[in-house]
Design an enzyme around this catalytic site. Sequence first.
Site, PDB file in Angstrom:
ATOM      1  N   GLU A 115      11.629   0.566   3.770  1.00  0.00           N
ATOM      2  CA  GLU A 115      10.910  -0.199   2.739  1.00  0.00           C
ATOM      3  C   GLU A 115      11.743  -0.361   1.466  1.00  0.00           C
ATOM      4  O   GLU A 115      11.203  -0.658   0.399  1.00  0.00           O
ATOM      5  CB  GLU A 115       9.564   0.459   2.398  1.00  0.00           C
ATOM      6  N   HIS A 139       5.077   4.937  -1.958  1.00  0.00           N
ATOM      7  CA  HIS A 139       4.308   4.355  -0.849  1.00  0.00           C
ATOM      8  C   HIS A 139       3.731   5.489  -0.012  1.00  0.00           C
ATOM      9  O   HIS A 139       4.472   6.367   0.430  1.00  0.00           O
ATOM     10  CB  HIS A 139       5.214   3.471   0.005  1.00  0.00           C
ATOM     11  N   HIS A 141       0.496   6.663   2.999  1.00  0.00           N
ATOM     12  CA  HIS A 141      -0.494   6.227   4.001  1.00  0.00           C
ATOM     13  C   HIS A 141      -1.817   6.938   3.712  1.00  0.00           C
ATOM     14  O   HIS A 141      -2.182   7.902   4.380  1.00  0.00           O
ATOM     15  CB  HIS A 141       0.016   6.532   5.410  1.00  0.00           C
ATOM     16  N   GLU A 169     -13.543   7.606 -14.326  1.00  0.00           N
ATOM     17  CA  GLU A 169     -12.179   7.603 -14.861  1.00  0.00           C
ATOM     18  C   GLU A 169     -11.357   6.409 -14.368  1.00  0.00           C
ATOM     19  O   GLU A 169     -10.346   6.046 -14.984  1.00  0.00           O
ATOM     20  CB  GLU A 169     -11.457   8.895 -14.479  1.00  0.00           C
ATOM     21  N   HIS A 210      -2.537  -0.308   6.422  1.00  0.00           N
ATOM     22  CA  HIS A 210      -1.237   0.395   6.375  1.00  0.00           C
ATOM     23  C   HIS A 210      -1.182   1.479   5.288  1.00  0.00           C
ATOM     24  O   HIS A 210      -0.899   2.619   5.576  1.00  0.00           O
ATOM     25  CB  HIS A 210      -0.115  -0.642   6.173  1.00  0.00           C
TER      26      HIS A 210
HETATM   27  P1  13P Z   1      10.513   4.899   6.577  1.00  0.00           P
HETATM   28  O1  13P Z   1      10.564   6.156   7.417  1.00  0.00           O
HETATM   29  O2  13P Z   1      11.603   3.922   6.960  1.00  0.00           O
HETATM   30  O3  13P Z   1      10.495   5.207   5.102  1.00  0.00           O
HETATM   31  O4  13P Z   1       9.151   4.137   6.938  1.00  0.00           O
HETATM   32  C1  13P Z   1       7.927   4.765   6.771  1.00  0.00           C
HETATM   33  C2  13P Z   1       6.849   3.813   6.395  1.00  0.00           C
HETATM   34  O5  13P Z   1       5.835   4.230   5.873  1.00  0.00           O
HETATM   35  C3  13P Z   1       7.041   2.359   6.630  1.00  0.00           C
HETATM   36  O6  13P Z   1       6.069   1.606   5.980  1.00  0.00           O
HETATM   37 ZN    ZN Z   2       4.255   2.782   5.509  1.00  0.00          ZN
END
Ligand code: 13P
Ligand code: ZN
Length: 274
Positions: A115, A139, A141, A169, A210
């Site tokens: 990413e 980023h 999940h 908040e 995602h």
């Molecule tokens: P990477 O292991 O390449 O960072 O990818 C993980 C991910 O969350 C892709 O969206």
């Molecule tokens: Zn991801």
Amino acid sequence: MRFLDAEFVQGFIRMADDGWKQGWHERNGGNLSYRVKEEEVKSVKENFGQGEWKPIGTNVPDLAGEYFLVTGSGKYFRNVIQKPEDSVGMIELDDQGRNYRIVWGLTGGGKPTSELPSHLMNHEVKKLSTDGRYRVIYHAHTTNVIALTFVLPLKDEVFTRELWEMATECPVVFPAGIGVVPWMVPGGREIAVATSKLMEKYDVAIWAHHGMFAAGEDFDLTFGLMHTVEKSAEILVKMLSMQPAKMQTITPEDFRNLAKDFHVDLPERFLYEK
Ligand code: 13P
Ligand code: ZN
């Protein structure tokens, strides 16, 4: 100074481990990047080697010559604290912002997160719009936010308003709101362009089905932002699981009163009548 002794490196490792402990980083899920300050680069430069120049996959001319600490592609957040030199790397960008090279870490042939285009395009937008204050892109999940992308309309207004309502908040922590990217193939320039466009307006972008991207000045603020949004999503998931209709909630008028006392600007487009 030893690379791993630097405060910014320690802060990066701690944040990655905090994310792992939250359960947001199954397997290699998620990635983190930090735009390193000039004096911080100087303080660890003696440890640098020089990898080969490789294409970033997009152009970030306003980041030319900058250094970033990034998690590696396919690396597990779970391992960052134990083997940071394998899971994390420092990269340098060339004088056009088209190529990068590894100067520390990612030993054993690792490469930066897939990413990287999204991270760097978000950094570029934030550097320009905050006078260089923002340095962290994260980023994750996040389970509850992902779950909500299956049941709520994928609209900035809806996600912002519903998450604001779940915790008092929230409008103070993310007054500008939250953007939503519809499902797209991850890891490329197209999703990076869509995300960085939202980052012009917001500090948070949800990737449908995602995860989430958050941007901030430092590790505390950026982790705290991710945590606040995900916590609010957890409350919404719990509420919807008990019964779909609210018995009472925070009203648009309540938000306007809160905005006055807390000196935040809450855009009226999020305060629609339902
Ligand atoms: P990477 O292991 O390449 O960072 O990818 C993980 C991910 O969350 C892709 O969206
Ligand atoms: Zn991801």
